[in-house]
Scaffold this active site. Structure first.
Site, PDB file in Angstrom:
ATOM      1  N   THR A  37      24.964  -5.748   6.539  1.00  0.00           N
ATOM      2  CA  THR A  37      25.001  -7.102   7.105  1.00  0.00           C
ATOM      3  C   THR A  37      23.585  -7.464   7.524  1.00  0.00           C
ATOM      4  OG1 THR A  37      25.381  -6.272   9.307  1.00  0.00           O
ATOM      5  CG2 THR A  37      27.334  -6.761   7.998  1.00  0.00           C
ATOM      6  N   GLU A  61      32.272  -7.776   6.037  1.00  0.00           N
ATOM      7  CA  GLU A  61      33.243  -6.819   6.579  1.00  0.00           C
ATOM      8  C   GLU A  61      34.679  -7.110   6.153  1.00  0.00           C
ATOM      9  OE1 GLU A  61      30.784  -8.258   8.153  1.00  0.00           O
ATOM     10  OE2 GLU A  61      30.020  -7.100   9.850  1.00  0.00           O
ATOM     11  N   LYS A  67      26.133 -22.015  25.909  1.00  0.00           N
ATOM     12  CA  LYS A  67      26.937 -21.862  27.131  1.00  0.00           C
ATOM     13  C   LYS A  67      26.315 -22.685  28.237  1.00  0.00           C
ATOM     14  CE  LYS A  67      28.274 -17.566  25.253  1.00  0.00           C
ATOM     15  NZ  LYS A  67      27.271 -16.920  24.436  1.00  0.00           N
ATOM     16  N   TRP A  88      31.518 -23.667  27.054  1.00  0.00           N
ATOM     17  CA  TRP A  88      30.762 -23.558  25.819  1.00  0.00           C
ATOM     18  C   TRP A  88      30.754 -24.863  25.024  1.00  0.00           C
ATOM     19  CZ3 TRP A  88      34.100 -24.814  22.241  1.00  0.00           C
ATOM     20  CH2 TRP A  88      35.421 -24.406  22.373  1.00  0.00           C
TER      21      TRP A  88
END
Ligand code: ADP
Length: 491
Positions: free
Chosen positions: A138, A284, A389, A394
Site C-alpha cells: 500500500t 487489502e 476535525k 468532523w
C-alpha cells in the site's frame, strides 16, 4: 509466458519466491504476471513512481529474489539489486538492441532471456489454491508501506466476480483497456485476469494517460470498457469537450480509487452515453469490494445513487462499527468505521500477521469512515486521516470537494485540514480552475454557502494550477498538508 516460466525456473526461481516488477502497462509486464505465478512464485509489482529509498525498503521487506523492469526504471532496479545482493533474475523488459551500452553485465534483455528457455507447458505447476500469487504494497501514507499478499484463490474468485455485470461486464466481444497501472492493487484492479477469463481483448495503453492520448487509444482500438480513477475521466471529458470529439465505442467505465464528483458522473452518462460503474475498494480488499450497479427500485435520482460507493459484491460483507466495536444497523444516520470481510479480503499484512488489522472473525478495519443506507449502499464520508476535525465534530473533505466541483469553471478541488487555535482544525479548499475560467473566491463561497452547513465552509480558498497526484492519479493529500502547513485559518 511458458518460455518466461521456464526461463525463471532455469534460474532457480521456485515456489514462494518473490519476483519484483518495475514496469508500466505493456505486454511483457502482463506476461510476467502470469508466468511468475504459474510456477508458484509470487509476482511483486513495485510502484515505479516511488523514490529510490522507498523501492529499496519495499524490495528488502519483500526479500525479492528477482526483478524485471522497464528501461526507464533502471536506476530503481539497481536499488533493488543493491539492497538484495545477488539476484536470481535481473531482466530489462526490452530487446537486446535496446539495451544501453552502460548496462551492468548481469542484466539480461527480456527477449534474449526468453530465447534461453523452452516453451514446455509442464513447467506450470498444479498447486493448492491457497498458494500465494501476488504481493502489493500500500502507498504507506501513514508509516512504512504494508505488504498485501493474495492467493491464487483470492485472485480467481475476485476475477470471477469482476467479469460480471456487477463490475467490468466482460464477454468475448469486449475490448477492455487497463488504464489503471498493472502495479496497482493486484494488476489494474484485476482487470487482466477478468479479461483472460472472459476471452476479452485487452488493450495496454502504456504511459500516455492525458485526455487526448486516452481518447485516441479508445477510438483506434474500439475500446468498450476501461477502468480508471476520477482524474483520468475528468481529463478525458475536458478534452472531448474542448475538441468536440465523441468516442462511441466506449460503453462502460469502472471508476474507483477516490470519489468521483456527481458533475463528472452526470457528464459521462448524460453527455457521452457511457455507463459508469462506481466501485469502492482497497488493495487489502482484493481490490474491488463494492459494485455501483443500480438495484431495482432504487431512488429516482440515479446520479445520487451512483455517487455512493455501491453495495457489497457477492461474498463481501460490510458493517459500520462505532467506538467500543459496537456494530450499527443499516441506515444513513449511522456513521462510523467501515469494516469488511470476504473471500478476497486480507487476513493480515505480510510479515505482520498478528498486528491487529483483522480481528479473529476475519473483519478488516479499512480506515474509512462511512455509512450504509437501508438499501445497502455504502457511502464513504472520508478516509479517517483526511477528515477535518473542527470543534470536536468532523467535516467530510469529499463532500466539500464534490460541492465545489459542481461550480462552473472548477476543474478539480481538494480539501485539507489546517490547524486552528480555537477549533483544532478548519478546512482549506484548493481549487484548480478549468483553462480560461475566471472564478472569484467570494462567488465560490457564496455558492457553497447555499449548499453546505455554515461551519463546513472553507476558511480559505486558494487557486492552484494543479494538484500533486500519485502514480494512479489520486490527489496526494499528505503532500498538500505538508506544503500548506503554515497557512493560517482566519475564521
Ligand atoms: P493507497 O491509495 O493507500 O495505495 P488504495 O489504492 O488501496 O491504497 O486506496 C484505498 C482507499 O481509497 C480506500 O480506503 C478509500 O479511502 C479510497 N477509495 C477507494 N475507492 C473509493 C471510492 N469509490 N470513493 C471514495 N474513496 C475511495
Amino acid at each position: 509466458m511458458r518460455r518466461l516460466a521456464n526461463a525463471l525456473r532455469n534460474r532457480g526461481v521456485t515456489r514462494g519466491d518473490r519476483v519484483a516488477t518495475l514496469a508500466w502497462n505493456n505486454h511483457r509486464h502482463l506476461e510476467a504476471y502470469f508466468a511468475i505465478t504459474a510456477i508458484g512464485a509470487i509476482c511483486h509489482p513495485i510502484n515505479p513512481r516511488l523514490t529510490r529509498d522507498q523501492v529499496a525498503y519495499i524490495a528488502g521487506h519483500a526479500e525479492d529474489l528477482g526483478v524485471l523492469f522497464d528501461l526507464e526504471y533502471s536506476d530503481l532496479a539497481a536499488a533493488v539489486a543493491e539492497t538484495r545482493g545477488k539476484l536470481l533474475v535481473n531482466v530489462a523488459l526490452c530487446e537486446q538492441s535496446e539495451l544501453p551500452a552502460d548496462t551492468p553485465a548481469n542484466v539480461v534483455p527480456y527477449e534474449t532471456f526468453l530465447e534461453t528457455a523452452s516453451d514446455n507447458a509442464s513447467v506450470y505447476e498444479s498447486m493448492d489454491e491457497r498458494t500465494a500469487a501476488s504481493l502489493c504494497y500500500t502507498s504507506g501514507t501513514t508509516g512504512n508501506p504494508k505488504g498485501v499478499l493474495s492467493t491464487h484463490r483470492a485472485l480467481v474468485l475476485h476475477a470471477m466476480t469482476a467479469r460480471t455485470s456487477d463490475l467490468f461486464d466482460l464477454r468475448p466481444t469486449s475490448t477492455a483497456c487497463a488504464i489503471v497501472p498493472l502495479y496497482h492493487a493486484h494488476a489494474s484492479w484485476g482487470l487482466p485476469f477478468a479479461a483472460a477469463m472472459s476471452g476479452s481483448a485487452l488493450v495496454l495503453p502504456g504511459l500516455q494517460l492525458d485526455g487526448s492520448s486516452i481518447a485516441e487509444t479508445i477510438q483506434s482500438r474500439g475500446v468498450t470498457l476501461a477502468n480508471g480513477v476520477p482524474t483520468i475521466w475528468q481529463n478525458l471529458v475536458t478534452y472531448l469537450g474542448s475538441v468536440g470529439q465523441t468516442i462511441p465505442s466506449l460503453k462502460r467505465i469502472v471508476v474507483a480509487g477516490s470519489a468521483p464528483a456527481p458533475a463528472l458522473l452526470k457528464s459521462l452518462e448524460n453527455d457521452h452515453g457511457i455507463e459508469v460503474c462506481h466501485v469502492w475498494g482497497m488493495t487489502e480488499t482484493g481490490p474491488c469490494g463494492t459494485s455501483g450497479a443500480v438495484l431495482p427500485g432504487a431512488a429516482a435520482d440515479t446520479i445520487e445513487k451512483k455517487s455512493k460507493q455501491g453495495h457489497g459484491l457477492f461474498g463481501v460483507q460490510m458493517r459500520i462499527s462505532k467506538e467500543g466495536n459496537k456494530h450499527c444497523p443499516w441506515g444513513e444516520e449511522h456513521i462510523g468505521a467501515l469494516q469488511v470481510r470476504g473471500p478476497y479480503v486480507i487476513s493480515g499484512y505480510f510479515k505482520q500477521e498478528g498486528a491487529g488489522a483483522v480481528d479473529s472473525d476475519g473483519w478488516f478495519t479499512t480506515g474509512d469512515v462511512a455509512s450504509i443506507d437501508r438499501e445497502g449502499y455504502l457511502k464513504i464520508v472520508d478516509r479517517e486521516k483526511d477528515l477535518v476535525k473542527s470543534g470536536g465534530e468532523w467535516i467530510s473533505s469529499i463532500e466539500v470537494e464534490n460541492t465545489a466541483g459542481s461550480y462552473p469553471g472548477v476543474s478539480e478541488a481538494a480539501v485539507i485540514a489546517m490547524p486552528h487555535e480555537r477549533w483544532g482544525e478548519r478546512p482549506l479548499l484548493l481549487v484548480v480552475p478549468t483553462k480560461g475560467a475566471a472564478i472569484s473566491a467570494d462567488d465560490l463561497l457564496l455558492f457553497l454557502s447555499g449548499r453546505l452547513a455554515k461551519w463546513w465552509l472553507p476558511d480559505r480558498i486558494i487557486f492552484v494550477p494543479e494538484l500533486p497526484k500519485t502514480g494512479t492519479g489520486k490527489v496526494m493529500k499528505a503532500e498538500l498538508r505538508k506544503h500548506y502547513s503554515d497557512v493560517e485559518a482566519t475564521a
